[in-house]
Design a protein around this motif. Structure first.
Motif, PDB file in Angstrom:
ATOM      1  N   MET A  89     -13.031  33.853  17.380  1.00 16.11           N
ATOM      2  CA  MET A  89     -13.253  34.858  18.418  1.00 16.11           C
ATOM      3  C   MET A  89     -11.961  35.609  18.727  1.00 16.11           C
ATOM      4  SD  MET A  89     -15.878  32.670  20.797  1.00 16.11           S
ATOM      5  CE  MET A  89     -16.254  33.948  21.981  1.00 16.11           C
ATOM      6  N   LYS A  90     -12.111  36.885  19.043  1.00 17.34           N
ATOM      7  CA  LYS A  90     -10.952  37.754  19.289  1.00 17.34           C
ATOM      8  C   LYS A  90     -10.262  37.429  20.609  1.00 17.34           C
ATOM      9  CE  LYS A  90     -11.844  40.744  15.855  1.00 17.34           C
ATOM     10  NZ  LYS A  90     -11.494  40.136  14.594  1.00 17.34           N
ATOM     11  N   ASP A  92      -8.126  35.716  23.281  1.00 18.25           N
ATOM     12  CA  ASP A  92      -7.752  34.330  23.552  1.00 18.25           C
ATOM     13  C   ASP A  92      -8.974  33.465  23.249  1.00 18.25           C
ATOM     14  OD1 ASP A  92      -6.587  32.033  24.399  1.00 18.25           O
ATOM     15  OD2 ASP A  92      -6.527  32.558  26.522  1.00 18.25           O
ATOM     16  N   PRO A  93      -9.115  32.962  22.010  1.00 22.54           N
ATOM     17  CA  PRO A  93     -10.358  32.270  21.639  1.00 22.54           C
ATOM     18  C   PRO A  93     -10.502  30.926  22.336  1.00 22.54           C
ATOM     19  CG  PRO A  93      -8.765  32.112  19.861  1.00 22.54           C
ATOM     20  CD  PRO A  93      -8.153  32.997  20.905  1.00 22.54           C
ATOM     21  N   PRO A  94     -11.737  30.525  22.634  1.00 23.57           N
ATOM     22  CA  PRO A  94     -11.953  29.187  23.194  1.00 23.57           C
ATOM     23  C   PRO A  94     -11.612  28.123  22.156  1.00 23.57           C
ATOM     24  CG  PRO A  94     -14.053  30.255  22.737  1.00 23.57           C
ATOM     25  CD  PRO A  94     -12.989  31.266  22.465  1.00 23.57           C
ATOM     26  N   THR A  95     -11.165  26.975  22.630  1.00 20.35           N
ATOM     27  CA  THR A  95     -10.775  25.897  21.725  1.00 20.35           C
ATOM     28  C   THR A  95     -11.497  24.611  22.096  1.00 20.35           C
ATOM     29  OG1 THR A  95      -8.881  25.325  23.116  1.00 20.35           O
ATOM     30  CG2 THR A  95      -8.472  26.856  21.306  1.00 20.35           C
ATOM     31  N   LEU A  96     -11.731  23.797  21.085  1.00 15.06           N
ATOM     32  CA  LEU A  96     -12.306  22.463  21.275  1.00 15.06           C
ATOM     33  C   LEU A  96     -11.468  21.494  20.457  1.00 15.06           C
ATOM     34  CD1 LEU A  96     -14.540  20.600  22.367  1.00 15.06           C
ATOM     35  CD2 LEU A  96     -15.874  21.170  20.337  1.00 15.06           C
ATOM     36  N   LYS A  97     -10.855  20.549  21.125  1.00 15.81           N
ATOM     37  CA  LYS A  97      -9.950  19.581  20.489  1.00 15.81           C
ATOM     38  C   LYS A  97      -8.839  20.288  19.716  1.00 15.81           C
ATOM     39  CE  LYS A  97     -13.713  16.291  19.826  1.00 15.81           C
ATOM     40  NZ  LYS A  97     -14.530  15.578  18.834  1.00 15.81           N
ATOM     41  N   LYS A 105     -20.070  29.092  16.412  1.00  9.01           N
ATOM     42  CA  LYS A 105     -19.880  27.704  16.865  1.00  9.01           C
ATOM     43  C   LYS A 105     -19.874  27.630  18.390  1.00  9.01           C
ATOM     44  CE  LYS A 105     -17.934  23.568  15.285  1.00  9.01           C
ATOM     45  NZ  LYS A 105     -17.467  22.918  14.103  1.00  9.01           N
ATOM     46  N   PHE A 106     -19.203  28.584  19.049  1.00 13.59           N
ATOM     47  CA  PHE A 106     -19.162  28.597  20.508  1.00 13.59           C
ATOM     48  C   PHE A 106     -20.567  28.744  21.089  1.00 13.59           C
ATOM     49  CE2 PHE A 106     -19.036  31.059  24.477  1.00 13.59           C
ATOM     50  CZ  PHE A 106     -18.353  30.156  25.272  1.00 13.59           C
ATOM     51  N   LEU A 107     -21.343  29.687  20.552  1.00 14.87           N
ATOM     52  CA  LEU A 107     -22.703  29.907  21.054  1.00 14.87           C
ATOM     53  C   LEU A 107     -23.626  28.733  20.745  1.00 14.87           C
ATOM     54  CD1 LEU A 107     -23.150  33.709  20.304  1.00 14.87           C
ATOM     55  CD2 LEU A 107     -22.994  32.622  22.544  1.00 14.87           C
ATOM     56  N   SER A 108     -23.411  28.067  19.619  1.00 11.41           N
ATOM     57  CA  SER A 108     -24.205  26.879  19.302  1.00 11.41           C
ATOM     58  C   SER A 108     -23.931  25.773  20.316  1.00 11.41           C
ATOM     59  CB  SER A 108     -23.884  26.381  17.891  1.00 11.41           C
ATOM     60  OG  SER A 108     -24.292  27.327  16.926  1.00 11.41           O
ATOM     61  N   LEU A 167     -23.626  33.644  30.921  1.00  8.70           N
ATOM     62  CA  LEU A 167     -22.564  33.787  29.921  1.00  8.70           C
ATOM     63  C   LEU A 167     -23.161  33.888  28.524  1.00  8.70           C
ATOM     64  CD1 LEU A 167     -19.515  33.787  29.238  1.00  8.70           C
ATOM     65  CD2 LEU A 167     -19.662  31.284  29.105  1.00  8.70           C
ATOM     66  N   GLY A 168     -24.139  33.035  28.222  1.00 10.63           N
ATOM     67  CA  GLY A 168     -24.806  33.097  26.923  1.00 10.63           C
ATOM     68  C   GLY A 168     -25.524  34.413  26.702  1.00 10.63           C
TER      69      GLY A 168
END
Length: 195
Positions: A89-90, A92-97, A105-108, A167-168
């Motif tokens: 994502m453009k 500041d992308p969200p991060t997981l671990k 992946k974020f929307l899933s 948000l979704g």
């Protein structure tokens, strides 16, 4: 433990990190649930919390519809073919671990979390409705401060589902259909002709 981690994979959405995400997950739902709880407490006519035509029965009716919408949205996100869905994502992308997430992946994760929470809250509300006749037997549950606390927690989770849904919807309406930026290099041709 491996089986339990699979069962609770949809909750991984909560661990996704992004500066704006905490507003949708915590700040806005808590503010809204405080206001709703205060309105419920101070209305001149008592609001039925459980039973027929109660807060829980109305919410369960909505959750029953939404859970199907969330599962369909997950399927749509998984199969949506568009450039940019599998790019990080453009901004500041969200991060997981520590890993930056792609839009797909974020929307899933987002719709998986919403489907899981709506199903869990539907069954929790249904269970409360089924045992409502027995709840009056417990002296502790007659304390007004405990009732208010439980109502606040219930409404907070519902508000979290609502704001996360918004948000979704934002991503489904706007971001999934915006054209990704492309670098275009134009070739300059010399059309000089000899006399």
């Amino acid at each position: 433990m491996y089986v339990i981690s699979k069962l609770f994979t949809p909750i991984s959405y909560v661990r996704i990190s992004h500066p704006e995400k905490r507003y949708f997950d915590f700040v806005l739902p808590i503010i809204t649930s405080v206001l709703i709880t205060l309105v419920i407490c101070f209305l001149p006519n008592k609001v039925n919390l459980i039973g027929k035509d109660s807060l829980v029965s109305v919410v369960n009716g909505i959750l029953q519809i939404l859970s199907g919408f969330y599962i369909a949205s997950m399927a749509a996100v998984s199969t949506f073919q568009k450039d940019g869905m599998d790019d990080v994502m453009k901004g500041d992308p969200p991060t997981l671990k520590g890993d930056e997430l792609t839009r797909r992946k974020f929307l899933s994760y987002l719709f998986g979390y919403l489907a899981f929470m709506s199903i869990m809250m539907y069954f929790a509300g249904g269970a409360i409705q089924l045992i409502q006749g027995n709840l009056g037997q417990f002296e502790l549950l007659k304390a007004s401060w405990l009732k208010i606390g439980l109502v606040f927690i219930y409404i907070s989770v519902i508000c979290n589902i609502i704001y996360t849904t918004i948000l979704g919807m934002y991503f489904m309406i706007d971001k999934m259909h915006s054209a990704p930026e492309r670098l275009v290099i134009h070739n300059k041709k010399n059309n000089n002709q000899d006399d």
